[in-house]
Design an enzyme around this catalytic site. Structure first.
Site, PDB file in Angstrom:
ATOM      1  N   GLU A 112      51.267  -2.617 -23.185  1.00  0.00           N
ATOM      2  CA  GLU A 112      51.754  -2.087 -24.116  1.00  0.00           C
ATOM      3  C   GLU A 112      51.353  -3.009 -25.753  1.00  0.00           C
ATOM      4  O   GLU A 112      51.967  -2.550 -26.500  1.00  0.00           O
ATOM      5  CB  GLU A 112      53.172  -1.815 -23.947  1.00  0.00           C
ATOM      6  N   HIS A 163      63.192   0.442 -20.508  1.00  0.00           N
ATOM      7  CA  HIS A 163      63.359   1.674 -20.005  1.00  0.00           C
ATOM      8  C   HIS A 163      64.850   1.792 -19.422  1.00  0.00           C
ATOM      9  O   HIS A 163      65.212   2.083 -18.149  1.00  0.00           O
ATOM     10  CB  HIS A 163      62.680   1.867 -18.567  1.00  0.00           C
ATOM     11  N   TYR A 192      73.877  -3.327 -42.302  1.00  0.00           N
ATOM     12  CA  TYR A 192      74.908  -3.563 -41.151  1.00  0.00           C
ATOM     13  C   TYR A 192      74.119  -4.299 -39.829  1.00  0.00           C
ATOM     14  O   TYR A 192      72.796  -3.885 -39.685  1.00  0.00           O
ATOM     15  CB  TYR A 192      75.391  -2.029 -40.603  1.00  0.00           C
TER      16      TYR A 192
END
Length: 203
Positions: free
Chosen positions: A59, A80, A194
């Protein structure tokens, strides 16, 4: 990611910006077996060397494209996780079911269409979806998040999976009530900065 239940086996991958390169996990190595020497250096503006003993994750294209086109982001995490992937299999984005959606930069977590894993087509669709978001789901595939640090990217992946679980649970006995765009805009404004600043664990 294995310990937190976000991943299993050799699925998923992680990259971090390093100057004009990225460091990315190798292809096909179980997480428990990874050592620093197996990590792969890939330029942000050229194809990697795929002939070494530990080629980069299959990837690598979407990691490279995201980091090249989003200079404010320094880390990419792909996994996943079961609940987020279940929504991806259903080809559904995550709407504003909870205010923590703001952690991902907008009023939803978008879904990108299906394309072959590792393909340039998938990389382009993900990069487009992440222009104004820190996460997206990938149809029939999984989830991907970004962060200005690796700690923030990992935190986002954990939050994403939790939100996906909440959303699926909320639909089991009714219809979730979504926050309005105005309500989400207030949360997004309050959310600036945050999240964790640095990791307190080994990665």
């Amino acid at each position: 990611m294995i310990a937190s239940g976000l991943n299993q086996g050799t699925s998923g991958n992680v990259s971090v910006r390093c100057g004009d390169e990225m460091i990315i996990t190798p292809s096909g190595v179980t997480y428990d077996d990874l050592v620093p020497e197996m990590m792969c250096r890939v330029p942000l503006d050229a194809a990697p060397d795929l002939k070494g003993p530990y080629p980069p994750s299959s990837e690598w294209r979407f990691h490279q494209t995201i980091l090249r086109e989003n200079p404010a982001q320094s880390a990419v995490v792909h996994a996943h996780p079961a609940h987020a992937t279940a929504l991806a299999v259903q080809r559904r984005p995550i709407p504003a079911c909870h205010y923590m959606i703001a952690a991902f930069g907008g009023n939803n977590v978008p879904l990108v269409d299906y394309a072959l894993f590792g393909s340039a087509e998938l990389a382009d669709m993900i990069a487009s979806a992440l222009k104004d978001r820190h996460a997206c789901l990938m149809a029939n595939h999984g989830a991907i998040v970004t962060g200005d640090t690796l700690a923030r990217a990992l935190w986002r992946m954990e939050e994403l999976e939790n939100l996906a679980r909440i959303y699926l649970l909320a639909q089991t006995n009714g219809t979730p009530t979504l926050l309005t765009d105005e309500q989400m805009q207030d949360v997004i404004s309050a959310f600036a900065g945050y999240g964790p600043r640095q990791s307190t664990r080994s990665v």
